[in-house]
Each structure stands twice: as C-alpha cells, then as structure tokens.
Motif scaffolding. Structure first.
Motif: not given
Length: 338
Positions: A6-12
C-alpha cells in the motif's frame, strides 16, 4: 497470503513535489514503476491528484501508466502558478481584506490544469486500486472514493476530475466543489472540501479499508483465515511540515483572524503525526515506513507557493532526507520485494 503493498500520499498543495521526488528514488532503486510495486494507492488533496495521475492507464498500452513521474512533476513545477498565482507584497496587501470573505484563489486555474491532466478518465481507468479522500458538507460526512465501490456500482465510477477537485478544495484557498455522486441513502448532490480537514495522512484509512475488505482486494485469499500482516507493507509519504514554533506570546488573546491563518498547518501536522503514531503501533517496524521532510522556513512551507526557489528548496530538502534515510528505505524495499 501473498504480499500486499500500500502506498499513501499526504495532502500539502504544491509541496506534492516532495512525495514525487521520493517516488522517483523508489523507482530508481527498484528498477520498477510505481504501479508494479504497489497494489493499492491512497491519497488526500494533492496526494489524491498524484494517486490518480500516476495510476491512469495508457489507452494505447493499458498495462503501462499514461504518465511518468517526470510528467507529473512537470505539472507541479511549470503549472503550479496557474492554480496558485504568485502575489507580490502589494498584491497581498490589496487583496487581504477580500480574502476574509472569499477564497484566496479562483478555481479557473485548477479547472484548466486538472482537465488537461485527468481528461475524461474515471476511477476504473487506473492500473491500481485507489482511494481518494474528501469531506462532503451536504451530508456532513467523510467521503472516500474507492475503486472497490466503483467496481460494485457503475454509478460510483466517478470522473477522476471530479474526485480530484473534491479532494483538493482547500477551505479558504479554493471554492468547495459540487458534483453528483450517489451512495445509498445519502444526498447525491455533493458539496466537497479538501480531505485534509480530517485525514490529511490517509495511511490508517487505507489500512482499515484493506483489512476489512481484503477478500475483495485479494480474491485468492484463503477462506476462514486471518490477515498475515507480516505480508502487508505500507509506505507513507508526507509533503513536509513547518518546524517553526508558535510561542505563548503569539497565541495569548488571539481571535478568529489569527487562528484562521495558522490552523491549516497545525491541523495537518497534528493529523499526520497522530496517524504516523497509530501506524507505528499497528504495523511491524520493518513493514511500515514514513518518509517526509522538515521545512525550516515559513515561506517555503506555504502550500500555495509556486516560486521556483521554493520548489528547488523542497527538492533539495527531500534529497537530503533520502540520503539520511537510505538504510531504512533499502531495508523496507528489500523486505517488500523479497
């Protein structure tokens, strides 16, 4: 059970160049494209845009992605100013009062850029299973757009343009986003804002989604057996956070205007760290890796700063972090690919 990654990417905002730079290093180290390394990708806000953009199938070769990481980075570097036009000090002064009553930026730029990138592709036009997070004001609920839901209900096979507009409608920065999305008894007329208001780091949400519905994601999963989390891997990518402190003298007796300017970064930092703590407690140390950067200047931490100087700063800081974390990254990759 087989391995599940699983790959997870934050906001920003435009700090999305940080996770993109990290992903380039991951591809270089493994010799594999991101869609080959991960089964499931989750993103919030700018992380939602990256999730969609790196997953879209090439219609001429459906086993390959439409865009390379460099293509997506190019959007941030060369078109960020269309979404968030730079303001001079005089411009900030002249528009300061207006910003109290309407979004700081028009949605004309984001309409153009997102249309050019996402075109008419839908959720199921992605190579990976994906999940993108938003918040629906009409129903007053968190809203998760999922490939799994789109497979089960054709009406939820939403346009990636709509999904990415919904997840990136940052309060005070951009207008909320309205579109039609049915789901059971909920009001299908959505009015969405940035998912970062509650799940800027989507790692735990992604792990929960897989944990509950693992048989949908792994059809070959043996019946009547539990998940072997030693075979579940999560790479969580941040977009950086400002390391500056707010002193007592700054916060005492402050009102709405002061806190409206500060709360976004505080909220994101708190949510990101809380989620990282939860993931660290839930996951085996070698199966979970969180990568992000510390930003030591307020100017460079601004999510809407489209200047080339800030982009260069963020990329340089990311490369420094990657060098420091090289052993951790190699250990994670080696176990994931073993």
């Amino acid at each position: 059970m087989e391995k599940y990654c699983i790959l997870c990417i934050d906001g920003g905002g435009l700090r999305g160049v940080v996770p993109l730079t990290i992903l380039k290093t991951i591809e270089a180290k493994t010799g594999k494209r991101i869609h080959e390394l991960f089964n499931f990708i989750a993103g919030t806000s700018t992380g939602g845009l990256i999730t969609a953009a790196i997953s879209i199938k090439n219609p001429l070769n459906p086993v390959e992605p439409l865009y390379t990481l460099d293509d997506v980075i190019d959007v941030y570097v060369h078109r960020g100013h269309e979404i968030f036009p730079e303001r001079t000090k005089i411009g900030n002064f002249l528009h300061g009062a207006e910003d109290l009553f309407r979004p700081k930026f028009s949605d004309s730029g984001i309409k153009t850029v997102f249309t050019d990138v996402l075109k008419n592709y839908k959720m199921l036009d992605c190579l990976n299973d994906i999940m993108i997070c938003s918040y629906d004001l009409n129903n007053n609920i968190p809203l998760f757009f999922k490939s799994r839901a789109a497979k089960n209900n054709a009406a939820q096979n939403a346009l990636l343009y709509d999904v990415c507009r919904a997840t990136s409608a940052g309060p005070s920065y951009l207008p909320s986003y309205e579109f039609f999305y049915p789901n059971d008894a909920e009001n299908p007329n959505r009015n969405c804002i940035d998912g970062g208001v509650y799940v800027n780091n989507p790692s735990m949400a992604a792990l929960v989604e897989f944990s509950k519905y693992h048989r949908d994601y792994l059809p070959s999963f043996p019946a009547d057996t539990g998940i072997d989390y030693d075979n579940v891997f999560v790479l969580s990518l941040g977009t950086g956070s400002y390391t500056g402190k707010i002193n007592d003298s700054d916060t005492l007796n402050k009102g709405e205007i002061y806190w409206a300017q500060q709360i976004s970064e505080i909220m994101m930092r708190g949510v990101n760290r809380a989620t990282d703590y939860e993931m660290s407690e839930m996951m085996d140390k070698e199966n979970y890796l969180r990568l992000t950067i510390a930003i030591d200047t307020n100017t460079h931490s601004e999510m809407t700063n489209s200047s080339s100087e800030t982009t260069q700063y963020l990329v340089a800081a990311t490369n420094d972090m990657l060098a420091q974390k090289d052993n951790d990254i190699n250990n994670f990759i080696n176990k994931m690919l073993a």
